[in-house]
Write a protein that holds these residues in place. Structure first.
Motif, PDB file in Angstrom:
ATOM      1  N   UNK A  58       0.806  -1.221   0.000  1.00 48.08           N
ATOM      2  CA  UNK A  58       0.000   0.000   0.000  1.00 48.08           C
ATOM      3  C   UNK A  58       0.840   1.271   0.000  1.00 48.08           C
ATOM      4  N   UNK A  59       1.971   1.249   0.697  1.00 46.95           N
ATOM      5  CA  UNK A  59       2.794   2.457   0.770  1.00 46.95           C
ATOM      6  C   UNK A  59       3.801   2.547  -0.377  1.00 46.95           C
ATOM      7  N   UNK A  60       3.841   1.497  -1.205  1.00 48.78           N
ATOM      8  CA  UNK A  60       4.715   1.544  -2.381  1.00 48.78           C
ATOM      9  C   UNK A  60       4.024   2.363  -3.467  1.00 48.78           C
ATOM     10  N   UNK A  61       4.616   2.371  -4.613  1.00 42.46           N
ATOM     11  CA  UNK A  61       4.009   3.117  -5.724  1.00 42.46           C
ATOM     12  C   UNK A  61       2.886   2.345  -6.401  1.00 42.46           C
ATOM     13  N   UNK A  62       2.467   1.229  -5.807  1.00 40.61           N
ATOM     14  CA  UNK A  62       1.376   0.441  -6.381  1.00 40.61           C
ATOM     15  C   UNK A  62       1.824  -0.302  -7.620  1.00 40.61           C
ATOM     16  N   UNK A  63       0.883  -0.681  -8.439  1.00 39.71           N
ATOM     17  CA  UNK A  63       1.182  -1.411  -9.668  1.00 39.71           C
ATOM     18  C   UNK A  63       1.060  -0.483 -10.871  1.00 39.71           C
ATOM     19  N   UNK A  64       2.094  -0.442 -11.680  1.00 41.62           N
ATOM     20  CA  UNK A  64       1.978   0.321 -12.928  1.00 41.62           C
ATOM     21  C   UNK A  64       0.897  -0.292 -13.823  1.00 41.62           C
ATOM     22  N   UNK A  65       0.434   0.462 -14.781  1.00 42.96           N
ATOM     23  CA  UNK A  65      -0.654   0.000 -15.638  1.00 42.96           C
ATOM     24  C   UNK A  65      -0.255  -1.165 -16.536  1.00 42.96           C
ATOM     25  N   UNK A  66       0.983  -1.206 -16.982  1.00 43.62           N
ATOM     26  CA  UNK A  66       1.385  -2.245 -17.926  1.00 43.62           C
ATOM     27  C   UNK A  66       1.507  -3.614 -17.256  1.00 43.62           C
ATOM     28  N   UNK A  67       1.157  -4.632 -18.030  1.00 44.89           N
ATOM     29  CA  UNK A  67       1.237  -6.012 -17.546  1.00 44.89           C
ATOM     30  C   UNK A  67       2.688  -6.389 -17.279  1.00 44.89           C
ATOM     31  N   UNK A  68       2.884  -7.230 -16.306  1.00 41.87           N
ATOM     32  CA  UNK A  68       4.207  -7.739 -15.992  1.00 41.87           C
ATOM     33  C   UNK A  68       4.989  -6.913 -14.996  1.00 41.87           C
ATOM     34  N   UNK A  69       4.529  -5.708 -14.729  1.00 48.02           N
ATOM     35  CA  UNK A  69       5.287  -4.789 -13.881  1.00 48.02           C
ATOM     36  C   UNK A  69       5.008  -4.976 -12.390  1.00 48.02           C
ATOM     37  N   UNK A  70       4.085  -5.847 -12.027  1.00 52.53           N
ATOM     38  CA  UNK A  70       3.688  -5.964 -10.631  1.00 52.53           C
ATOM     39  C   UNK A  70       3.879  -7.378 -10.066  1.00 52.53           C
ATOM     40  N   UNK A  71       4.475  -8.260 -10.846  1.00 50.28           N
ATOM     41  CA  UNK A  71       4.613  -9.650 -10.432  1.00 50.28           C
ATOM     42  C   UNK A  71       5.378  -9.787  -9.120  1.00 50.28           C
ATOM     43  N   UNK A  72       6.472  -9.047  -8.979  1.00 51.44           N
ATOM     44  CA  UNK A  72       7.261  -9.147  -7.747  1.00 51.44           C
ATOM     45  C   UNK A  72       6.460  -8.708  -6.526  1.00 51.44           C
ATOM     46  N   UNK A  73       5.617  -7.717  -6.684  1.00 54.14           N
ATOM     47  CA  UNK A  73       4.781  -7.260  -5.571  1.00 54.14           C
ATOM     48  C   UNK A  73       3.683  -8.279  -5.247  1.00 54.14           C
ATOM     49  N   UNK A  74       3.178  -8.932  -6.266  1.00 47.20           N
ATOM     50  CA  UNK A  74       2.163  -9.962  -6.050  1.00 47.20           C
ATOM     51  C   UNK A  74       2.778 -11.125  -5.263  1.00 47.20           C
ATOM     52  N   UNK A  75       3.983 -11.524  -5.637  1.00 48.50           N
ATOM     53  CA  UNK A  75       4.666 -12.614  -4.933  1.00 48.50           C
ATOM     54  C   UNK A  75       5.043 -12.214  -3.513  1.00 48.50           C
ATOM     55  N   UNK A  76       5.372 -10.930  -3.322  1.00 51.42           N
ATOM     56  CA  UNK A  76       5.741 -10.449  -1.988  1.00 51.42           C
ATOM     57  C   UNK A  76       4.559 -10.503  -1.021  1.00 51.42           C
ATOM     58  N   UNK A  77       3.354 -10.448  -1.516  1.00 53.97           N
ATOM     59  CA  UNK A  77       2.157 -10.580  -0.685  1.00 53.97           C
ATOM     60  C   UNK A  77       1.761 -12.057  -0.559  1.00 53.97           C
ATOM     61  N   UNK A  78       2.026 -12.824  -1.596  1.00 56.81           N
ATOM     62  CA  UNK A  78       1.623 -14.240  -1.599  1.00 56.81           C
ATOM     63  C   UNK A  78       2.424 -15.070  -0.605  1.00 56.81           C
ATOM     64  N   UNK A  79       3.710 -14.830  -0.497  1.00 56.87           N
ATOM     65  CA  UNK A  79       4.544 -15.639   0.395  1.00 56.87           C
ATOM     66  C   UNK A  79       4.069 -15.585   1.855  1.00 56.87           C
ATOM     67  N   UNK A  80       3.836 -14.398   2.426  1.00 55.88           N
ATOM     68  CA  UNK A  80       3.322 -14.391   3.801  1.00 55.88           C
ATOM     69  C   UNK A  80       1.893 -14.931   3.912  1.00 55.88           C
ATOM     70  N   UNK A  81       1.136 -14.907   2.828  1.00 56.08           N
ATOM     71  CA  UNK A  81      -0.204 -15.526   2.849  1.00 56.08           C
ATOM     72  C   UNK A  81      -0.061 -17.039   2.996  1.00 56.08           C
TER      73      UNK A  81
END
Length: 142
Positions: A58-81
């Protein structure tokens, strides 16, 4: 004949030695059995870790509009889940208490199963992560 007996005796000795080493641990074995069997993180630590990951997103710059640019952030939330799920599995509150949380983590897993950030799977991963964070606030487990 003696040669064959020697091999059989060697194998028997090896099996007995292996059983002795793994089967009779004495005090150390008794202490290990007395210790909690769950290697999963406590539910409190897992909840904190998950919510911290969502907050960091939430405090990061979020996900850019283009595909592929947010995968690392998605994984960073998935691991603690996933760590949270392990803690939920070991938690005494039981599966009935955690039903909705399990469903949200399952939805996150389906989004990650796509294998990359396609933008269309962001709601499954990141949206469900936010829903789970709110659910954890409303349903604290002790």
């Amino acid at each position: 004949m003696i040669k064959g007996w020697g091999a059989a005796a060697s194998i028997t000795f090896a099996v007995v030695a292996a059983v002795t080493v793994s089967g009779c641990g004495g005090e150390a074995d008794a202490e290990a059995k007395a210790a909690p069997t769950s290697s999963a993180a406590s539910i409190g630590a897992a909840t904190t870790g998950f919510k911290d990951a969502v907050t960091k997103f939430d405090v990061s710059d979020g996900c850019p509009k283009e595909a592929g640019a947010c995968w690392d952030k998605m994984l960073a939330v998935m691991e603690p889940a996933r760590e949270l799920r392990e803690a939920m599995n070991a938690n005494q509150a039981g599966p009935a208490f955690w039903t909705e949380a399990y469903a949200l983590i399952d939805k996150m897993e389906r989004g990650v199963a796509v294998g990359e950030d396609k933008v269309s799977n962001r709601p499954d991963v990141l949206g469900s992560a936010h829903e789970l964070s709110r659910w954890l606030d409303a349903h604290p487990a002790q």
